[in-house]
Design an enzyme around this catalytic site. Sequence first.
Site, PDB file in Angstrom:
ATOM      1  N   ARG A 119     -31.297 -27.341   1.129  1.00 35.20           N
ATOM      2  CA  ARG A 119     -31.205 -27.229   2.625  1.00 35.20           C
ATOM      3  C   ARG A 119     -31.950 -28.098   3.449  1.00 35.20           C
ATOM      4  NH1 ARG A 119     -33.108 -23.117   4.288  1.00 35.20           N
ATOM      5  NH2 ARG A 119     -34.138 -22.334   2.570  1.00 35.20           N
ATOM      6  N   TYR A 268     -24.318 -29.498  -0.823  1.00 31.96           N
ATOM      7  CA  TYR A 268     -25.062 -28.719  -1.623  1.00 31.96           C
ATOM      8  C   TYR A 268     -25.499 -27.211  -1.071  1.00 31.96           C
ATOM      9  CZ  TYR A 268     -28.585 -27.611  -5.417  1.00 31.96           C
ATOM     10  OH  TYR A 268     -29.193 -26.974  -6.419  1.00 31.96           O
ATOM     11  N   LYS A 277     -25.805 -18.729   3.918  1.00 35.44           N
ATOM     12  CA  LYS A 277     -26.975 -18.654   4.583  1.00 35.44           C
ATOM     13  C   LYS A 277     -26.140 -18.837   5.830  1.00 35.44           C
ATOM     14  CE  LYS A 277     -29.546 -17.979   1.485  1.00 35.44           C
ATOM     15  NZ  LYS A 277     -30.786 -18.030   0.943  1.00 35.44           N
ATOM     16  N   HIS A 297     -32.366 -11.606   4.391  1.00 40.26           N
ATOM     17  CA  HIS A 297     -32.491 -12.415   3.189  1.00 40.26           C
ATOM     18  C   HIS A 297     -33.218 -11.491   2.134  1.00 40.26           C
ATOM     19  CE1 HIS A 297     -34.142 -16.454   1.470  1.00 40.26           C
ATOM     20  NE2 HIS A 297     -33.165 -16.001   1.036  1.00 40.26           N
ATOM     21  N   SER A 319     -37.346 -18.215   0.325  1.00 37.64           N
ATOM     22  CA  SER A 319     -36.407 -18.814  -0.655  1.00 37.64           C
ATOM     23  C   SER A 319     -37.633 -19.154  -1.986  1.00 37.64           C
ATOM     24  CB  SER A 319     -35.957 -20.090  -0.168  1.00 37.64           C
ATOM     25  OG  SER A 319     -35.066 -19.897   0.755  1.00 37.64           O
ATOM     26  N   CYS A 321     -39.025 -17.480  -4.247  1.00 36.75           N
ATOM     27  CA  CYS A 321     -40.320 -16.638  -4.186  1.00 36.75           C
ATOM     28  C   CYS A 321     -40.120 -15.498  -4.816  1.00 36.75           C
ATOM     29  CB  CYS A 321     -40.940 -16.250  -2.732  1.00 36.75           C
ATOM     30  SG  CYS A 321     -41.846 -17.780  -1.939  1.00 36.75           S
ATOM     31  N   ASN A 325     -35.364 -12.619  -9.671  1.00 39.16           N
ATOM     32  CA  ASN A 325     -36.255 -12.231 -10.978  1.00 39.16           C
ATOM     33  C   ASN A 325     -36.387 -11.001 -10.623  1.00 39.16           C
ATOM     34  OD1 ASN A 325     -37.248 -14.535 -12.979  1.00 39.16           O
ATOM     35  ND2 ASN A 325     -36.976 -15.521 -10.900  1.00 39.16           N
ATOM     36  N   ASP A 344     -29.793 -12.058  -3.161  1.00 34.34           N
ATOM     37  CA  ASP A 344     -30.243 -12.704  -2.204  1.00 34.34           C
ATOM     38  C   ASP A 344     -30.009 -12.448  -0.737  1.00 34.34           C
ATOM     39  OD1 ASP A 344     -31.443 -15.546  -1.885  1.00 34.34           O
ATOM     40  OD2 ASP A 344     -29.596 -16.021  -0.592  1.00 34.34           O
ATOM     41  N   ARG A 439     -30.123 -25.554  -9.549  1.00 34.50           N
ATOM     42  CA  ARG A 439     -29.667 -24.094  -9.645  1.00 34.50           C
ATOM     43  C   ARG A 439     -28.426 -23.623 -10.529  1.00 34.50           C
ATOM     44  NH1 ARG A 439     -31.613 -20.853  -4.913  1.00 34.50           N
ATOM     45  NH2 ARG A 439     -33.069 -21.929  -3.867  1.00 34.50           N
ATOM     46  N   GLY A 565     -41.434  -8.848 -15.711  1.00 33.32           N
ATOM     47  CA  GLY A 565     -40.982  -7.632 -15.907  1.00 33.32           C
ATOM     48  C   GLY A 565     -42.154  -6.773 -15.764  1.00 33.32           C
ATOM     49  N   GLU A 566     -43.572  -6.944 -15.531  1.00 32.72           N
ATOM     50  CA  GLU A 566     -44.799  -6.222 -15.313  1.00 32.72           C
ATOM     51  C   GLU A 566     -44.636  -5.738 -13.894  1.00 32.72           C
ATOM     52  OE1 GLU A 566     -46.244  -5.333 -17.802  1.00 32.72           O
ATOM     53  OE2 GLU A 566     -46.276  -7.326 -19.120  1.00 32.72           O
ATOM     54  N   ASN A 567     -43.893  -6.391 -12.963  1.00 31.76           N
ATOM     55  CA  ASN A 567     -43.821  -5.863 -11.679  1.00 31.76           C
ATOM     56  C   ASN A 567     -43.167  -4.492 -11.493  1.00 31.76           C
ATOM     57  OD1 ASN A 567     -44.877  -8.448 -10.715  1.00 31.76           O
ATOM     58  ND2 ASN A 567     -42.773  -9.110 -10.504  1.00 31.76           N
TER      59      ASN A 567
HETATM   60  P1  GTP Z   1     -33.858 -18.237  -3.627  1.00 33.14           P
HETATM   61  O1  GTP Z   1     -32.694 -18.470  -4.490  1.00 33.14           O
HETATM   62  O2  GTP Z   1     -34.086 -19.451  -3.165  1.00 33.14           O
HETATM   63  O3  GTP Z   1     -33.800 -17.402  -2.164  1.00 33.14           O
HETATM   64  O4  GTP Z   1     -34.995 -17.846  -4.485  1.00 33.14           O
HETATM   65  P2  GTP Z   1     -35.383 -16.335  -4.944  1.00 33.14           P
HETATM   66  O5  GTP Z   1     -36.546 -15.627  -4.032  1.00 33.14           O
HETATM   67  O6  GTP Z   1     -34.393 -15.615  -5.529  1.00 33.14           O
HETATM   68  O7  GTP Z   1     -36.608 -16.713  -6.309  1.00 33.14           O
HETATM   69  P3  GTP Z   1     -36.369 -16.814  -7.780  1.00 33.14           P
HETATM   70  O8  GTP Z   1     -36.364 -15.311  -8.366  1.00 33.14           O
HETATM   71  O9  GTP Z   1     -35.369 -17.632  -8.322  1.00 33.14           O
HETATM   72  O10 GTP Z   1     -37.894 -17.296  -8.196  1.00 33.14           O
HETATM   73  C1  GTP Z   1     -38.055 -18.556  -7.836  1.00 33.14           C
HETATM   74  C2  GTP Z   1     -39.354 -19.095  -8.611  1.00 33.14           C
HETATM   75  O11 GTP Z   1     -40.300 -18.433  -8.815  1.00 33.14           O
HETATM   76  C3  GTP Z   1     -39.009 -19.323 -10.363  1.00 33.14           C
HETATM   77  O12 GTP Z   1     -39.341 -20.340 -10.683  1.00 33.14           O
HETATM   78  C4  GTP Z   1     -39.471 -17.942 -10.981  1.00 33.14           C
HETATM   79  O13 GTP Z   1     -39.662 -18.253 -12.217  1.00 33.14           O
HETATM   80  C5  GTP Z   1     -40.746 -17.715 -10.160  1.00 33.14           C
HETATM   81  N1  GTP Z   1     -41.016 -16.232 -10.217  1.00 33.14           N
HETATM   82  C6  GTP Z   1     -40.275 -15.303  -9.816  1.00 33.14           C
HETATM   83  N2  GTP Z   1     -40.957 -14.219 -10.018  1.00 33.14           N
HETATM   84  C7  GTP Z   1     -42.143 -14.466 -10.369  1.00 33.14           C
HETATM   85  C8  GTP Z   1     -43.404 -13.571 -10.512  1.00 33.14           C
HETATM   86  O14 GTP Z   1     -43.419 -12.432 -10.770  1.00 33.14           O
HETATM   87  N3  GTP Z   1     -44.419 -14.388 -10.994  1.00 33.14           N
HETATM   88  C9  GTP Z   1     -44.636 -15.798 -11.063  1.00 33.14           C
HETATM   89  N4  GTP Z   1     -45.685 -16.329 -11.679  1.00 33.14           N
HETATM   90  N5  GTP Z   1     -43.566 -16.665 -10.967  1.00 33.14           N
HETATM   91  C10 GTP Z   1     -42.294 -15.914 -10.322  1.00 33.14           C
HETATM   92  C1  SPV Z   2     -32.320 -20.162  -0.378  1.00 31.82           C
HETATM   93  O1  SPV Z   2     -32.687 -21.243  -0.095  1.00 31.82           O
HETATM   94  O2  SPV Z   2     -32.829 -18.949   0.123  1.00 31.82           O
HETATM   95  C2  SPV Z   2     -31.213 -20.006  -1.142  1.00 31.82           C
HETATM   96  C3  SPV Z   2     -30.480 -21.286  -1.677  1.00 31.82           C
HETATM   97  O3  SPV Z   2     -30.890 -18.933  -1.547  1.00 31.82           O
HETATM   98  S1  SPV Z   2     -29.422 -21.762  -0.528  1.00 31.82           S
HETATM   99  O4  SPV Z   2     -28.059 -21.348  -1.047  1.00 31.82           O
HETATM  100  O5  SPV Z   2     -29.265 -23.265  -0.886  1.00 31.82           O
HETATM  101  O6  SPV Z   2     -29.798 -21.409   0.699  1.00 31.82           O
HETATM  102 MN    MN Z   3     -32.262 -17.377  -0.928  1.00 29.61          MN
END
Ligand code: GTP
Ligand code: SPV
Ligand code: MN
Length: 658
Positions: A119, A268, A277, A297, A319, A321, A325, A344, A439, A565-567
């Site tokens: 973005r 993209y 978004k 979000h 994003s 963060c 997961n 998301d 992605r 998973g520990e979260n």
């Molecule tokens: P967007 O799609 O951009 O909105 O991202 P998102 O918030 O869905 O993040 P996502 O779950 O894809 O995680 C982004 C990165 O953070 C990945 O590389 C994950 O492996 C890492 N990550 C996610 N959860 C954890 C966690 O609990 N601990 C650590 N150390 N890394 C994490």
């Molecule tokens: C984000 O950046 O928070 C995403 C990926 O989820 S995008 O669809 O490119 O905005």
């Molecule tokens: Mn997002």
Amino acid sequence: MVVTSINNSANNMQEQRLRSVITEASRAAAEAAKKELKLDEVSSLKVTHGKLSNLKPKVRTFVEESARLCRPDNIYICDGSERELRHLLNVMQQVGMIEPLPKYKNCWLARTDAGDVARVESKTFIVTKDKRETVPAGKEGVKSMLANWMSPQDLKKAVAERFPGCMAGRTMYVVPYSMGPVGSPLSKIGVQVTDSPYVVASMRTMTRMGEQVLATLGDQEFVHCLHSVGCPLPLARPLVNNWPCDPARTIVTHVPETNEIISFGSGYGGNSLLGKKCFALRLGSTLARQEGWLAEHMLILGITNPQGVKRYIAAAFPSACGKTNLAMMTPSLPGYKIECVGDDIAWMKFDEDGVLRAINPENGFFGVAPGTSMKTNPIAMKTVLSNTIFTNVAKTSDGGIFWEGLEKETPNNVSIRSWLGEENWSAESGRPAAHPNSRFCTPAGQCPIIDPAWEDPAGVPISAILFGGRRPEGVPLVYEAYDWKHGVLVGAAMRSEATAAAEHKAKVIMHDPFAMRPFFGYNFGHYLSHWLSMETRTTKPMPKIFHVNWFRKDEKGRFIWPGFGENVRVLDWILRRVEGEDVAEESAIGLLPSPGSLNMTNLDTNQINLHELFRLPKGFWEGEVRAIAKYFEEQVGDDLPNEVHEQLKKLEKRVEKM
Ligand code: GTP
Ligand code: SPV
Ligand code: MN
């Protein structure tokens, strides 16, 4: 007398209303074409799939106006069928935009121009007549970090400079789509025209797309989405990776008043999949404010505890963060079950009983690839093994995928081609194999733990709301807000390390209130007032608000908490708080788990420094309060609601006494 004056002012307001930017640009383009003695392009519209006469009048007008402006070679009206998808994939494969990944079923790899990988926040604008509707009343001379405003005049100019003839030689696809289950009272409809088959194929996964949407539309309004990659034929410059785009002239614009989204130059992610978004968050938040709900979000997950009690949680992290997961987590505590509603975006509204209910407006996951593995997120790995388009990941010589995090799960005897096309890539090159913002785009319905209610038109009841971010220092694993107003401050004060999801380069800690900084559709001060008002719209207790941080680091820069998973241990504590258990104690910043209340069963407590995870350094928090106060003063000014100001004062007093 009175009646006349009301009518007059209504007329004036009517006159002052913005007219559709697309309509105006289209008419201007037609006039210009006539002057050049060209034929009226509309009469020569070539439709290769579907029928213009089958479209509802408003859709038809939008399509014709878009075509008159962009002058595509032909128009293709999408039906959303499997056959159509095959056709699109064929077209893309033939021009070299995608290649198959034969190791899996119906999986594809696209590699973009390296100038179009994320973005672009600096080129994303909200268009309103009155700047203050978009930009809070910050301090004179300080650039707003909370909004990019563009005037309607400047948008008209930008459109006139970019769109006339921008689809020459290309197909204009018409993509009718629903955000939310088709026909749900919480859902909304958009129609996107685009010259990118990649966007069409992705929208088919990310939204409910096709005939059935047009059938339910009736005479209703819809969001008008105009998108072009900005590469008319013949090409002005050679393509890179057969990925058309025009990064130098990219703009992503939103007109809340006319519900228009106009995006140019990028193919993209959030720049081009306009339902995500642009619609579900930016225009969505504006609609939500008008209609009394929330567009956020946030992921949505269902969690069932060992006693069989099920609750739903929504969580806002910036994003990259951790939303995807957490939404698909495999819990390490026995007896717990997690189910995924969305990863998301959440649209949340009170039902007749005053219960806050959420739907996931999306139909797929557009998830970050790097870091995803059988160890960290086996559910995502299983989800993406079929019907998935990967973008900017690396490819193995046996026709599979590779990215950072899959080292241990990739056979030794294969070679790797990086996202940039380097054959025999190795980590020694110092460059990542996959782009950090690479992605997967995959159907939500094939997630093995998709929640049975994920498409329930009524949505799921939300019991807790989490905020969080990447905070290497000072911020504990979890704390609970004292009440809704305090929770609004916690959301407003969110900060997080920058990630590769947008163009920010350094790993700086940025303010990212509510994880919405790039996605607010209107003035953030007004957004805060709206959040505060939610409490007054129900007689039921509001969901409890928490802040979590999986990313605190030790002095050697290693994550203290194992995460993933520990979260569930943190969710376990949160659920117990939701049930009213007395497992919290007060601190300056909020309620912390009382000693021993965080379930650490089967975790080596010698390995995890719990003391450090929860330590609240006074100096750090004094700095935090100062930074938030400065941010509010410089960025929000007079638009900051009093209640939020008061909450910050209270926090400051509590921190003083630490
Ligand atoms: P967007 O799609 O951009 O909105 O991202 P998102 O918030 O869905 O993040 P996502 O779950 O894809 O995680 C982004 C990165 O953070 C990945 O590389 C994950 O492996 C890492 N990550 C996610 N959860 C954890 C966690 O609990 N601990 C650590 N150390 N890394 C994490
Ligand atoms: C984000 O950046 O928070 C995403 C990926 O989820 S995008 O669809 O490119 O905005
Ligand atoms: Mn997002």
